[in-house]
Design a protein around this motif. Sequence first.
Motif, mmCIF file in Angstrom:
data_model
loop_
_atom_site.group_PDB
_atom_site.id
_atom_site.type_symbol
_atom_site.label_atom_id
_atom_site.label_comp_id
_atom_site.label_asym_id
_atom_site.label_seq_id
_atom_site.Cartn_x
_atom_site.Cartn_y
_atom_site.Cartn_z
ATOM 1 N N LEU A 178 139.659 -46.758 82.729
ATOM 2 C CA LEU A 178 141.017 -46.710 83.251
ATOM 3 C C LEU A 178 142.002 -46.835 82.095
ATOM 4 O O LEU A 178 141.858 -47.731 81.251
ATOM 5 N N VAL A 179 142.992 -45.943 82.075
ATOM 6 C CA VAL A 179 143.985 -45.967 80.997
ATOM 7 C C VAL A 179 145.330 -45.569 81.579
ATOM 8 O O VAL A 179 145.400 -44.840 82.582
ATOM 9 N N GLN A 180 146.390 -46.048 80.974
ATOM 10 C CA GLN A 180 147.722 -45.668 81.409
ATOM 11 C C GLN A 180 148.088 -44.288 80.873
ATOM 12 O O GLN A 180 147.568 -43.851 79.836
ATOM 13 N N ALA A 181 148.989 -43.633 81.562
ATOM 14 C CA ALA A 181 149.479 -42.333 81.098
ATOM 15 C C ALA A 181 150.007 -42.459 79.674
ATOM 16 O O ALA A 181 150.686 -43.431 79.333
ATOM 17 N N GLY A 182 149.656 -41.474 78.859
ATOM 18 C CA GLY A 182 150.030 -41.498 77.451
ATOM 19 C C GLY A 182 148.986 -42.114 76.550
ATOM 20 O O GLY A 182 149.079 -42.003 75.326
ATOM 21 N N GLY A 183 147.995 -42.751 77.150
ATOM 22 C CA GLY A 183 146.950 -43.401 76.378
ATOM 23 C C GLY A 183 145.840 -42.454 75.962
ATOM 24 O O GLY A 183 145.929 -41.232 76.175
ATOM 25 N N SER A 184 144.815 -43.044 75.357
ATOM 26 C CA SER A 184 143.706 -42.254 74.811
ATOM 27 C C SER A 184 142.363 -42.831 75.243
ATOM 28 O O SER A 184 142.240 -44.040 75.485
ATOM 29 N N LEU A 185 141.384 -41.962 75.322
ATOM 30 C CA LEU A 185 140.001 -42.344 75.537
ATOM 31 C C LEU A 185 139.115 -41.416 74.728
ATOM 32 O O LEU A 185 139.488 -40.256 74.468
ATOM 33 N N ARG A 186 137.937 -41.907 74.373
ATOM 34 C CA ARG A 186 136.958 -41.067 73.679
ATOM 35 C C ARG A 186 135.647 -41.112 74.448
ATOM 36 O O ARG A 186 135.068 -42.187 74.639
ATOM 37 N N LEU A 187 135.208 -39.955 74.888
ATOM 38 C CA LEU A 187 133.934 -39.842 75.585
ATOM 39 C C LEU A 187 132.840 -39.433 74.601
ATOM 40 O O LEU A 187 133.087 -38.657 73.670
ATOM 41 N N SER A 188 131.643 -39.941 74.843
ATOM 42 C CA SER A 188 130.478 -39.571 74.042
ATOM 43 C C SER A 188 129.354 -39.152 74.972
ATOM 44 O O SER A 188 129.251 -39.650 76.100
ATOM 45 N N CYS A 189 128.508 -38.285 74.492
ATOM 46 C CA CYS A 189 127.356 -37.836 75.279
ATOM 47 C C CYS A 189 126.212 -37.546 74.311
ATOM 48 O O CYS A 189 126.364 -36.720 73.401
ATOM 49 N N THR A 190 125.090 -38.200 74.529
ATOM 50 C CA THR A 190 123.921 -38.003 73.678
ATOM 51 C C THR A 190 122.779 -37.419 74.482
ATOM 52 O O THR A 190 122.458 -37.912 75.568
ATOM 53 N N ALA A 191 122.182 -36.373 73.941
ATOM 54 C CA ALA A 191 121.038 -35.725 74.572
ATOM 55 C C ALA A 191 119.754 -36.213 73.925
ATOM 56 O O ALA A 191 119.691 -36.410 72.707
ATOM 57 N N SER A 192 118.719 -36.381 74.756
ATOM 58 C CA SER A 192 117.430 -36.826 74.243
ATOM 59 C C SER A 192 116.316 -36.310 75.128
ATOM 60 O O SER A 192 116.557 -35.827 76.229
ATOM 61 N N GLY A 193 115.070 -36.400 74.599
ATOM 62 C CA GLY A 193 113.925 -36.062 75.439
ATOM 63 C C GLY A 193 113.416 -34.647 75.268
ATOM 64 O O GLY A 193 113.811 -33.754 76.015
ATOM 65 N N GLY A 194 112.543 -34.396 74.323
ATOM 66 C CA GLY A 194 111.874 -33.104 74.213
ATOM 67 C C GLY A 194 112.770 -31.950 73.809
ATOM 68 O O GLY A 194 112.510 -30.801 74.177
ATOM 69 N N ILE A 195 113.810 -32.253 73.034
ATOM 70 C CA ILE A 195 114.737 -31.194 72.629
ATOM 71 C C ILE A 195 114.266 -30.522 71.350
ATOM 72 O O ILE A 195 113.929 -31.192 70.386
ATOM 73 N N PHE A 196 114.278 -29.193 71.364
ATOM 74 C CA PHE A 196 113.993 -28.434 70.150
ATOM 75 C C PHE A 196 115.292 -28.043 69.459
ATOM 76 O O PHE A 196 115.465 -28.248 68.275
ATOM 77 N N LYS B 132 144.737 -28.150 75.920
ATOM 78 C CA LYS B 132 144.962 -27.717 74.532
ATOM 79 C C LYS B 132 146.043 -28.561 73.875
ATOM 80 O O LYS B 132 147.094 -28.813 74.463
ATOM 81 N N GLY B 133 145.772 -28.991 72.656
ATOM 82 C CA GLY B 133 146.726 -29.805 71.925
ATOM 83 C C GLY B 133 146.630 -31.288 72.227
ATOM 84 O O GLY B 133 147.232 -32.099 71.524
ATOM 85 N N ARG B 134 145.870 -31.653 73.255
ATOM 86 C CA ARG B 134 145.728 -33.075 73.605
ATOM 87 C C ARG B 134 144.286 -33.562 73.450
ATOM 88 O O ARG B 134 144.059 -34.718 73.087
ATOM 89 N N PHE B 135 143.328 -32.685 73.736
ATOM 90 C CA PHE B 135 141.908 -33.057 73.664
ATOM 91 C C PHE B 135 141.249 -32.364 72.479
ATOM 92 O O PHE B 135 141.607 -31.235 72.134
ATOM 93 N N THR B 136 140.273 -33.042 71.882
ATOM 94 C CA THR B 136 139.503 -32.463 70.790
ATOM 95 C C THR B 136 138.027 -32.707 71.034
ATOM 96 O O THR B 136 137.606 -33.857 71.231
ATOM 97 N N ILE B 137 137.254 -31.623 71.012
ATOM 98 C CA ILE B 137 135.815 -31.732 71.153
ATOM 99 C C ILE B 137 135.171 -31.628 69.776
ATOM 100 O O ILE B 137 135.631 -30.866 68.915
ATOM 101 N N SER B 138 134.125 -32.409 69.571
ATOM 102 C CA SER B 138 133.378 -32.357 68.319
ATOM 103 C C SER B 138 131.930 -32.712 68.604
ATOM 104 O O SER B 138 131.614 -33.186 69.702
ATOM 105 N N ARG B 139 131.070 -32.466 67.634
ATOM 106 C CA ARG B 139 129.661 -32.781 67.854
ATOM 107 C C ARG B 139 128.989 -33.172 66.545
ATOM 108 O O ARG B 139 129.421 -32.757 65.473
#
Length: 120
Positions: A11-29, A64-71
């Motif tokens: 939960l965040v107030q308008a104007g705030g920031s959050l960072r999501l992460s996602c990790t993949a695992s399990g038999g990945i080539f 666009k201009g607000r979110f940035t994806i990276s890996r």
Amino acid sequence: QVQLVESGGGLVQAGGSLRLSCTASGGIFRINAMGWYRQAPGKQRELVADITSGGWTTYADSVKGRFTISRDNAKNTVYLQMNSLKPDDTAVYYCAADAWTSSGTRGDYWGQGTQVTVSS
């Protein structure tokens, strides 16, 4: 069995920031594209952003201009930095990956979702 585990919602107030992460695992080539989707109540799931293994990115016009994806390919992890959040960004955010497994199959894999709530 490929698994994607997300973290970083909340939960965040308008104007705030959050960072999501996602990790993949399990038999990945190899992982091809990874991305973030979201689904708000009563609405269809929509693409937020995605990124290829080479770093090419695509964004929904609304972020666009607000979110940035990276890996981090070495960690099989994708991130979504969300700034200047708006109440309209409230949704369940899902991580997705187009991946080859070590057994030679290719498929689309999804995380369980993480809730992002932006208060006005």
